[in-house]
Design a protein around this motif. Sequence first.
Motif, PDB file in Angstrom:
ATOM      1  N   VAL A  31       0.741  -1.341  -0.207  1.00 16.53           N
ATOM      2  CA  VAL A  31      -0.090  -0.068   0.051  1.00 16.53           C
ATOM      3  C   VAL A  31       0.727   1.213   0.013  1.00 16.53           C
ATOM      4  N   ARG A  32       0.746   1.999  -0.818  1.00 15.05           N
ATOM      5  CA  ARG A  32       1.616   3.228  -1.157  1.00 15.05           C
ATOM      6  C   ARG A  32       0.574   4.488  -0.692  1.00 15.05           C
ATOM      7  N   VAL A  33       1.004   5.147   0.315  1.00 13.63           N
ATOM      8  CA  VAL A  33       0.466   6.419   0.725  1.00 13.63           C
ATOM      9  C   VAL A  33       1.134   7.576   0.197  1.00 13.63           C
ATOM     10  N   THR A  34       0.504   8.547  -0.375  1.00 11.17           N
ATOM     11  CA  THR A  34       1.196   9.844  -0.832  1.00 11.17           C
ATOM     12  C   THR A  34       0.460  11.213  -0.423  1.00 11.17           C
ATOM     13  N   THR A  35       1.050  12.256  -0.219  1.00  9.24           N
ATOM     14  CA  THR A  35       0.228  13.427  -0.034  1.00  9.24           C
ATOM     15  C   THR A  35       0.806  14.195  -1.180  1.00  9.24           C
ATOM     16  N   ASP A 279       4.128  16.657   0.928  1.00  5.50           N
ATOM     17  CA  ASP A 279       4.613  16.118   0.002  1.00  5.50           C
ATOM     18  C   ASP A 279       5.466  14.974   0.336  1.00  5.50           C
ATOM     19  N   GLU A 280       4.821  13.858   0.545  1.00  2.65           N
ATOM     20  CA  GLU A 280       5.488  12.696   1.349  1.00  2.65           C
ATOM     21  C   GLU A 280       4.975  11.379   0.591  1.00  2.65           C
ATOM     22  N   SER A 281       5.700  10.519   0.768  1.00  3.01           N
ATOM     23  CA  SER A 281       5.228   8.947   0.395  1.00  3.01           C
ATOM     24  C   SER A 281       5.789   7.969   1.197  1.00  3.01           C
ATOM     25  N   ARG A 282       4.912   7.007   1.492  1.00  3.79           N
ATOM     26  CA  ARG A 282       5.453   5.954   2.583  1.00  3.79           C
ATOM     27  C   ARG A 282       4.706   4.646   1.716  1.00  3.79           C
ATOM     28  N   ASP A 283       5.442   3.374   2.079  1.00  2.00           N
ATOM     29  CA  ASP A 283       4.858   2.260   1.582  1.00  2.00           C
ATOM     30  C   ASP A 283       4.578   1.506   2.652  1.00  2.00           C
ATOM     31  N   TYR A 284       3.696   0.389   2.762  1.00  2.00           N
ATOM     32  CA  TYR A 284       3.354  -0.449   3.779  1.00  2.00           C
ATOM     33  C   TYR A 284       3.155  -1.781   3.309  1.00  2.00           C
TER      34      TYR A 284
END
Length: 447
Positions: A31-35, A279-284
Motif C-alpha cells: 500500500v503506497r500512501v502519498t500526500t 509532499d511525502e510518500s510511504r509504503d506499507y
Amino acid sequence: MTPRAGGPAFTVRVEQNRYLPPGGTTVEAVVRVTTAPAAEPAPPPPAAEVVIVDTSGSMYGTKLAAAKLAACAAVDALRDGVALAVVAGGAGAEVVYPPGGGLAALTDRTRAAVRDAVEGLTAQGGTRMGAWLRAAGDLFAPLPPGTLKHAILLTDGQNNEQPATFEPVLAAAAGRFVCDCRGVGTDWNVEELRRVAAALLGTVGIIAEPARMPADFRAMAESAMAKTVADVALRLRTPRGTRVTALAQVAPTLNDLTARRAEADPRTGDYPTGSWDADESRDYHLRLEVPPGAAGRRMRAARVGIVVPGPGGGEATAPADVLAEWTADPGPAAEINPAVAHYTGQTELAQAIQEGLRARRDGDTATATVRLGRAVALAHSGRHAATAALLRRVVEVDDPATGTVRLRPSVAKLDEMTLDTHSTRTVRVGGRGVPAGTREGAAPPCG
C-alpha cells in the motif's frame, strides 16, 4: 470528522497479485500512501517540541558541550509560536525550560531564555529513559488532537531502568507523540534506542562525532516543522472471516505496526502513522488471511483508507481495495508481485543484519557468518550499494552472489553500530510511482 481545511491531499494505492490457487488463504499487498499540497494550503497546525538532552555523568565534556550547541540549533529551526520544553535527562527528568515547567511559546525574547537554560546544563547522575519519556508524555498530554507533537531524544548510554519499569512507560507513550532518537559515541545500545524510535514512530541514528550533532538536530527540527498534519492513521476494513496478520511500514524505513492496531469496530482497525508533510510518500506491506475459496470466486479482502484528525473524526481519502480471486490456472497464482517481493527481501535483509550482528556480539561465529553472509547476498541481489559497503566493514566478502563471507577478526564498534542503525532504512520500489497494475483511490484535499 471533517479534516482540517487546507491540509494535504492523501492518495492511497494498492499493488498486489490478486490471484490465489483454489483453497489459498494468504493475500499480500503493498500500500503506497502519498500526500500533495492543497490548492490553498492552510497555515501550519499548532506544534509542540520537547528536546531531551542526556545529562548523565558520562556526557561530561565535549559531548555535553556539543549537545548544548545542538539543542540551540534545534530551537533556532523552530518557528515562532511553537510550544517548547527542554528536558535534562539523568536519573530523573528535569524541565529546565520553561523555568516553571510545562511548555512555553517561542518568541524572540524566549529564545534567549532557552539558550541560557541550555547553557546551564551540567552532567551528573544516571540514565533513566523511562523517566524522560514519561516527562515528555506529561508535557504533551494537555494538547488537543491534531497538534504536531515531536520530541528529540539524545543519549550516550544505556538505560538503567529495569524492564518492569521501562516497558509500561514506553507502551503508554506510544502513539502520543513522535520521537526521533540519536545516540552519540559508541556506548549506547542500538536495539534499545531502535525500540523507542519504533514505538514512537520516529527515527534512530548514530552521531559518530559530537561536532556533527548541531547539524543533525537542526535537520530533525526542520523536518518536524515541515509536517502539516498530525496523528494520521491507516484504516483497514476487512470482511467477516478475514484477518490482518501483518502490517509494516516498509519505506522509507521499516517499522512493524501489526500490534499497534486500535479497533474502530470489530471489522475495522486503525494503525498509527504519525505526522506527515504535504509532499511525502510511504509504503506499507500488508498480509491478510482470508477464508479458503474455490476457483472463480472473487472478494474484496480489505479496504484501505486514511484517517486524519479533525473536529468530528472521519476519513480523508477515497479508499483503495485489496482483492482476492481464486483461479485454477497455476500461472497467475504462482506469480509474486514485484513490489511485494522487493519489500519482503528488504525485511529479510534487515533481519539478517540484526541477527548476524547479535550473534557476533554473543560469540556465535557460525550463526553470525551465516546471517551476515545472507545479508551480503540480499544486498548484492537487491543492489543495495550503501548497505553492501557497510557490510564489508564487518565481513570479508569472498562471493557476494552466494553470500560467502568471513567475519573480520577486528571490527570498529562504530562500524558495527552504523550498520545496525542503517539496517532499517530501505530502498523504494518504483521511485515515486507504483508499477503497472496499481489501483488508485484518489481523494480531494483534506477539508
